[in-house]
Design an enzyme around this catalytic site. Structure first.
Site, PDB file in Angstrom:
ATOM      1  N   SER A 260       0.825  -1.204   0.000  1.00 22.33           N
ATOM      2  CA  SER A 260       0.000   0.000   0.000  1.00 22.33           C
ATOM      3  C   SER A 260       0.866   1.264   0.000  1.00 22.33           C
ATOM      4  CB  SER A 260      -0.949  -0.038   1.198  1.00 22.33           C
ATOM      5  OG  SER A 260      -1.884   0.995   1.152  1.00 22.33           O
ATOM      6  N   ASP A 582      -8.990  -3.128  -6.020  1.00 21.23           N
ATOM      7  CA  ASP A 582      -8.908  -4.039  -4.869  1.00 21.23           C
ATOM      8  C   ASP A 582      -9.713  -3.527  -3.681  1.00 21.23           C
ATOM      9  OD1 ASP A 582      -7.428  -1.962  -3.828  1.00 21.23           O
ATOM     10  OD2 ASP A 582      -5.580  -3.101  -3.549  1.00 21.23           O
ATOM     11  N   HIS A 635      -7.712  -5.269  -0.516  1.00 23.23           N
ATOM     12  CA  HIS A 635      -6.466  -4.536  -0.304  1.00 23.23           C
ATOM     13  C   HIS A 635      -5.620  -5.082   0.842  1.00 23.23           C
ATOM     14  CE1 HIS A 635      -3.811  -1.147  -0.823  1.00 23.23           C
ATOM     15  NE2 HIS A 635      -3.951  -0.793   0.444  1.00 23.23           N
TER      16      HIS A 635
END
Length: 680
Positions: A260, A582, A635
């Site tokens: 991320s 996602d 995610h």
């Protein structure tokens, strides 16, 4: 004999006489005693009646009771299911799960080869208290973020004060020191039972990894990237640990696995480590080529995350907007005066790292009022089993989703005020530069929480009259509604596209985390992977409306949850327009740099480091017994995806990209990238 008689009289005769005398009570005395007893009974009956009335009053069911009862039931059910899931024997019939990928690969003969560095993203890393105000007594070295979050309920205002940063410097407020939790426990679990890195760490351990060849690069995710070095020397620690593991593991290059926001944090590190001091780490131009084998970016937010925009504008995303629609007032100031949303905004706007996640590249990447790279996106995300492109081969008959539905929503309008403004032709939309808006400093709201307290209602109406904002003028809008935040954070981050990367200004650290304004290091043998989930509706743009409340310090904008698409515009639901991704990062942001920006030798990748895309088609868990799913593309849940774990373990054990299957693409990222027209 006389003594015996005296003893008999004292023990038997006198007590009998006393009892007899006391029992011979006169009639009037007896009547008075009966009257007293009757009064006592009457008083007792009155007391019981009053008590029953109070109980009946207390039994009246209020809205607050309903909310508390519902929350209590949900929490109890969740913890009971979690307890049963962890306590039931793993070999119970029907409950035995699949073999962990680490065990499977160990049986195939995989052993540790390259040291592994894990880089967590925003929010998932734990933070602990080292110094605080009197209200934090008893919390020394206890987790304020990550873990049980019990302090939120015990002392919420104190908790928020200690998680906030200084609004002027972006560093510690006076008298407060909150620091990242060190080691692998920093981000293994976000909360009890909710894993982040734990599953990957466990599977790495199954093939032989341990502390000497695995390192968690914990850092304070609230700070700007350069300030993690200024305050904590986090970048220096990362550099030293990579060098140490390189030397102690037989000069084997390191495999880095960021997630991320950790992806762009490590991109910043790649420039910092080779840049000369005092701004950089002084590693020299060959440091990355010497020490890094591969960077396996999981859920990369290379070009930003649109939901960051709604977070800065109104402290919302689709989930918060949904709660506000289902339970009006629950998160707003009308209920008990809590002003939950305003407190959330006040705290989060002190976190400079949020600004790093704003969309990068402007209209050239994200589209203008009339077009965007996702214009042909299908809203019904249902990929057939054969929908993939592997090792450069494409099956033309199976590269589209099952349900074909051309999308006409203008994704480039990242913020639109009113559903009509999100759909009508650009010629009908008034364009007002946000630079023309002025703050009314005469507005007095006492303590200004959110910076909206200094903006007049007339100026707020002007923001809404502008109707639509693209990625280009969106930055001007944010500078208007959050001037202090943007001024402080934009000294550390930039969101444009470089015209000339050889311009000396790009040697400044504010450009290092933007892949469109910096060059990759000179490391032709270094491999770069983009690993991300697809097949989940992901926030892309928003329909807003003015808030009905005009009280001081309230947030004047909110997502219009009544705005829904119909017919062939189903991507708009509850005021949010969705694309493929996602659930957090759209495909365009996660995949563009590997698909086009760094593909081959470009001005962003002058040495031609090889890039690979590995997409993971989302498959939700079939039952509660599967937990969050072993094939999830979400995610965070993707960190437990078996296919992704196998890819990471194989590369760490020495496999090349070709040996793990090359590229695997399910989405339209290649077509989207073709529509992005920038100089390479």
């Amino acid at each position: 004999m006389a003594s015996v008689l005296r003893f008999r009289k004292m023990c038997y005769i006198e007590p009998t006489l006393r009892n007899y005398l006391y029992s011979e009570t006169p009639k009037d005395e007896k009547q008075s005693l009966d009257a007293q007893k009757g009064d006592k009974k009457q008083e007792k009956s009155h007391t019981i009646e009053d008590k029953n009335k109070k109980q009946r009053r207390s039994r009246r069911w209020r809205c607050v009771d309903s909310c508390c009862w519902f929350i209590g039931c949900m929490c109890t059910t969740w913890w009971l299911l979690l307890f049963l899931y962890h306590c039931l024997p793993s070999n119970l019939a029907g409950l035995k799960g699949p073999e962990p990928p680490g065990v499977k690969l160990k049986n195939e003969g995989l052993t540790p080869l390259h040291p592994v560095v894990l880089v967590p993203g925003i929010v998932t890393g734990g933070l602990e208290l080292w110094e605080g105000k009197p209200c934090s007594d008893g919390l020394f070295r206890k987790r304020l973020w990550g873990g049980s979050f019990t302090e939120i309920f015990k002392r919420p205002l104190c908790w928020m004060e200690h998680l906030s940063l200084d609004s002027e410097t972006g560093l510690d407020p006076p008298g407060i020191r909150v620091r990242p939790v060190p080691g692998l426990v920093a981000a293994d679990y976000f909360a009890p039972g909710y894993f982040v890195w734990a599953v990957l760490i466990e599977n790495l351990a199954k093939i032989g990894y341990e502390g000497k060849n695995m390192y968690m690069a914990a850092y304070d995710w609230r700070l700007s990237f350069q300030n993690t070095e200024v305050r904590d020397q986090a970048l220096s620690r990362l550099k030293i640990n990579i060098e140490l593991m390189y030397i102690t593991n037989g000069n084997k290059k390191v495999v880095v696995v960021p997630h991320s926001m950790g992806v762009i944090y490590f991109l910043h590190f790649l420039k910092w480590v080779e840049a000369p001091p005092p701004m950089g780490g002084g590693g020299g131009p060959g440091w990355c080529a010497k020490h890094i084998k591969a960077i396996m970016n999981i859920g990369p937010a290379f070009l930003g995350v649109p939901k960051t925009v709604s977070g800065l504008l109104s402290a919302e995303c689709k989930d918060v907007a949904f709660i506000r629609a289902m339970a009006p007032g629950l998160l707003d100031s009308e209920l008990w005066g809590l002003q939950t949303m305003e407190h959330m905004m006040r705290v989060s706007r002190t976190w400079d790292s949020l600004i790093s996640l704003l969309p990068k590249g402007g209209d050239a990447i994200w589209g203008d009022l009339d077009s965007s790279p996702e214009d042909e996106h299908e809203c019904d995300l249902g990929y057939p089993q054969t929908n993939s492109r592997e090792n450069g081969s494409t099956n033309k008959d199976t590269t589209r989703p099952q349900i074909q539905m051309k999308q006409q929503t203008n994704f480039g309008r990242m913020i639109a005020f009113g559903k009509a403004a999100s759909e009508q032709h650009s010629s009908k939309i008034p364009i007002i530069s946000p630079k023309e808006f002025v703050h009314n400093s005469s507005v007095e709201c006492g303590e200004v929480w959110t910076e909206y307290g200094k903006i007049s209602r007339k100026s707020i109406q002007g923001v809404a009259d502008n109707k639509a904002y693209t990625a280009r003028n969106l930055m001007d809008l944010l500078r208007f509604v959050a001037p202090k935040t943007m001024k402080r954070a934009e000294a550390h981050f930039s969101h444009g596209i470089a015209e000339d990367l050889d311009d000396p200004k790009y040697a400044h650290y504010k450009y290092w985390s933007n892949p469109l304004e910096t060059k990759l290091p000179n490391a032709p043998d270094m491999e770069i992977y983009c690993l991300y989930g697809v097949g989940i509706p992901t926030e892309r743009s928003y329909v807003y409306k003015l808030s009905p409340s005009d009280k001081c310090n309230t947030i004047p904008f909110r997502i219009d949850t009544s705005a829904d698409g119909n017919g062939n515009k189903r991507c708009l639901k509850g005021g949010v327009t969705f694309v493929d991704g996602d659930e957090t990062v759209p495909v365009l942001s996660a995949g563009f740099m590997c698909a086009k920006g760094w593909r081959g030798k470009t001005r962003f990748n002058p040495s031609g480091s090889r890039t690979y895309m590995r997409e993971y088609r989302h498959k939700p868990p079939a039952s509660l017994l599967e937990g969050r799913g072993s094939e999830s593309g979400a995610h965070v849940d993707i960190m437990g995806n078996v296919a992704l774990i196998e890819d990471v373990l194989r590369v760490a054990a020495g496999a090349s990209a070709a040996e793990i299957g090359g590229e695997r693409i399910y989405s339209d990222i290649l077509k989207m990238s073709e529509r992005v027209n920038i100089k390479l």
